[in-house]
Design an enzyme around this catalytic site. Sequence first.
Site, PDB file in Angstrom:
ATOM      1  N   HIS A  17       0.838  -1.202   0.000  1.00 26.09           N
ATOM      2  CA  HIS A  17       0.000   0.000   0.000  1.00 26.09           C
ATOM      3  C   HIS A  17       0.876   1.256   0.000  1.00 26.09           C
ATOM      4  O   HIS A  17       0.628   2.196  -0.753  1.00 26.09           O
ATOM      5  CB  HIS A  17      -0.863   0.064   1.273  1.00 26.09           C
ATOM      6  CG  HIS A  17      -1.939  -0.977   1.378  1.00 26.09           C
ATOM      7  ND1 HIS A  17      -2.089  -1.766   2.492  1.00 26.09           N
ATOM      8  CD2 HIS A  17      -2.925  -1.342   0.529  1.00 26.09           C
ATOM      9  CE1 HIS A  17      -3.134  -2.566   2.321  1.00 26.09           C
ATOM     10  NE2 HIS A  17      -3.646  -2.343   1.139  1.00 26.09           N
ATOM     11  N   LYS A  41     -18.759  -5.673   7.195  1.00 25.65           N
ATOM     12  CA  LYS A  41     -17.544  -6.480   7.009  1.00 25.65           C
ATOM     13  C   LYS A  41     -16.776  -6.564   8.318  1.00 25.65           C
ATOM     14  O   LYS A  41     -16.531  -5.538   8.951  1.00 25.65           O
ATOM     15  CB  LYS A  41     -16.639  -5.864   5.935  1.00 25.65           C
ATOM     16  CG  LYS A  41     -17.216  -5.998   4.538  1.00 25.65           C
ATOM     17  CD  LYS A  41     -16.122  -5.928   3.504  1.00 25.65           C
ATOM     18  CE  LYS A  41     -16.696  -6.143   2.110  1.00 25.65           C
ATOM     19  NZ  LYS A  41     -15.736  -5.853   1.051  1.00 25.65           N
ATOM     20  N   ARG A  90      -1.938  -5.614  -8.940  1.00 24.73           N
ATOM     21  CA  ARG A  90      -0.969  -6.679  -8.686  1.00 24.73           C
ATOM     22  C   ARG A  90      -0.979  -7.721  -9.790  1.00 24.73           C
ATOM     23  O   ARG A  90       0.039  -8.069 -10.341  1.00 24.73           O
ATOM     24  CB  ARG A  90      -1.254  -7.354  -7.339  1.00 24.73           C
ATOM     25  CG  ARG A  90      -0.855  -6.523  -6.157  1.00 24.73           C
ATOM     26  CD  ARG A  90      -1.506  -6.990  -4.902  1.00 24.73           C
ATOM     27  NE  ARG A  90      -2.938  -6.721  -4.944  1.00 24.73           N
ATOM     28  CZ  ARG A  90      -3.725  -6.696  -3.869  1.00 24.73           C
ATOM     29  NH1 ARG A  90      -3.237  -6.968  -2.693  1.00 24.73           N
ATOM     30  NH2 ARG A  90      -4.994  -6.411  -3.988  1.00 24.73           N
ATOM     31  N   SER A 128      -3.195  -7.679   2.372  1.00 28.03           N
ATOM     32  CA  SER A 128      -3.429  -7.666   3.820  1.00 28.03           C
ATOM     33  C   SER A 128      -3.948  -9.013   4.303  1.00 28.03           C
ATOM     34  O   SER A 128      -3.555  -9.498   5.367  1.00 28.03           O
ATOM     35  CB  SER A 128      -4.449  -6.583   4.187  1.00 28.03           C
ATOM     36  OG  SER A 128      -3.960  -5.312   3.859  1.00 28.03           O
TER      37      SER A 128
HETATM   38  P1  ADP Z   1      -5.674  -5.687   0.255  1.00 26.73           P
HETATM   39  O1  ADP Z   1      -5.987  -6.230  -1.119  1.00 26.73           O
HETATM   40  O2  ADP Z   1      -4.247  -5.794   0.619  1.00 26.73           O
HETATM   41  O3  ADP Z   1      -6.641  -6.095   1.313  1.00 26.73           O
HETATM   42  P2  ADP Z   1      -6.981  -3.095   0.114  1.00 26.73           P
HETATM   43  O4  ADP Z   1      -8.337  -3.577  -0.158  1.00 26.73           O
HETATM   44  O5  ADP Z   1      -6.775  -2.313   1.345  1.00 26.73           O
HETATM   45  O6  ADP Z   1      -5.849  -4.149   0.110  1.00 26.73           O
HETATM   46  O7  ADP Z   1      -6.423  -2.357  -1.166  1.00 26.73           O
HETATM   47  C1  ADP Z   1      -6.363  -0.990  -1.354  1.00 26.73           C
HETATM   48  C2  ADP Z   1      -5.622  -0.717  -2.644  1.00 26.73           C
HETATM   49  O8  ADP Z   1      -4.262  -1.054  -2.494  1.00 26.73           O
HETATM   50  C3  ADP Z   1      -6.108  -1.490  -3.876  1.00 26.73           C
HETATM   51  O9  ADP Z   1      -6.029  -0.631  -4.981  1.00 26.73           O
HETATM   52  C4  ADP Z   1      -5.096  -2.585  -4.013  1.00 26.73           C
HETATM   53  O10 ADP Z   1      -4.993  -3.028  -5.337  1.00 26.73           O
HETATM   54  C5  ADP Z   1      -3.867  -1.868  -3.566  1.00 26.73           C
HETATM   55  N1  ADP Z   1      -2.837  -2.772  -3.094  1.00 26.73           N
HETATM   56  C6  ADP Z   1      -2.886  -3.560  -2.011  1.00 26.73           C
HETATM   57  N2  ADP Z   1      -1.745  -4.270  -1.895  1.00 26.73           N
HETATM   58  C7  ADP Z   1      -0.966  -3.917  -2.947  1.00 26.73           C
HETATM   59  C8  ADP Z   1       0.334  -4.299  -3.405  1.00 26.73           C
HETATM   60  N3  ADP Z   1       1.043  -5.229  -2.766  1.00 26.73           N
HETATM   61  N4  ADP Z   1       0.817  -3.707  -4.526  1.00 26.73           N
HETATM   62  C9  ADP Z   1       0.074  -2.804  -5.182  1.00 26.73           C
HETATM   63  N5  ADP Z   1      -1.152  -2.406  -4.816  1.00 26.73           N
HETATM   64  C10 ADP Z   1      -1.667  -2.948  -3.716  1.00 26.73           C
END
Ligand code: ADP
Length: 170
Positions: A17, A41, A90, A128
């Site tokens: 993130h 959630k 990703r 996460s």
């Molecule tokens: P997660 O998928 O880790 O639970 P979130 O729902 O909090 O994450 O994702 C928020 C944003 O961060 C999304 O746009 C997601 O694609 C991006 N994101 C999460 N992890 C990564 C990563 N390792 N590399 C690039 N973008 C990421």
Amino acid sequence: MRRAVCPGSFDPVTLGHLDIVGRASQLFDEVVVAVGVNPSKSRLFSDEERIAMLERACADFDNVTVSSFSGLLTEFCRREGIIAIVKGLRAVSDFDYELQMAQMNASLAAEVETVFIPTAPEYSFLASSLVKEVAGLGGDVSALVPDFVLQALVARLTSGDAAADEPGAP
Ligand code: ADP
């Protein structure tokens, strides 16, 4: 003033993130990291805990602030004068979902653009949900999250009062 939002659940914030937030902060005048609040959630960390962790993790970025939203992200963007939604990509699986979401958001608010930033290769496997699962099994995730997040994870996962993981997590 060009403002962008990096939305997510951030349960908890990872280095993946923060890589996206940092790169977005180079592209826009101001970046709002917005925690999605959805009472239906279940999360490992509360809204307040996730926001506090993000504030600490983003403290070194001059033009990044942390906020939260519930309901439609496009409405949050309109309220906050945000012109772009920044999402990290990703894998192809992210793309399928994110393209659909970007097009839906464009149909709701044509003035808000979605910008995709490709993941850094070292974080391409990082989510996460996976961090929580691996840490819960005793795996070493110290290279994947800030130190204080690691401490919070260990404390929460060993305290026995962890909330159920989000639905759909592996
Ligand atoms: P997660 O998928 O880790 O639970 P979130 O729902 O909090 O994450 O994702 C928020 C944003 O961060 C999304 O746009 C997601 O694609 C991006 N994101 C999460 N992890 C990564 C990563 N390792 N590399 C690039 N973008 C990421």
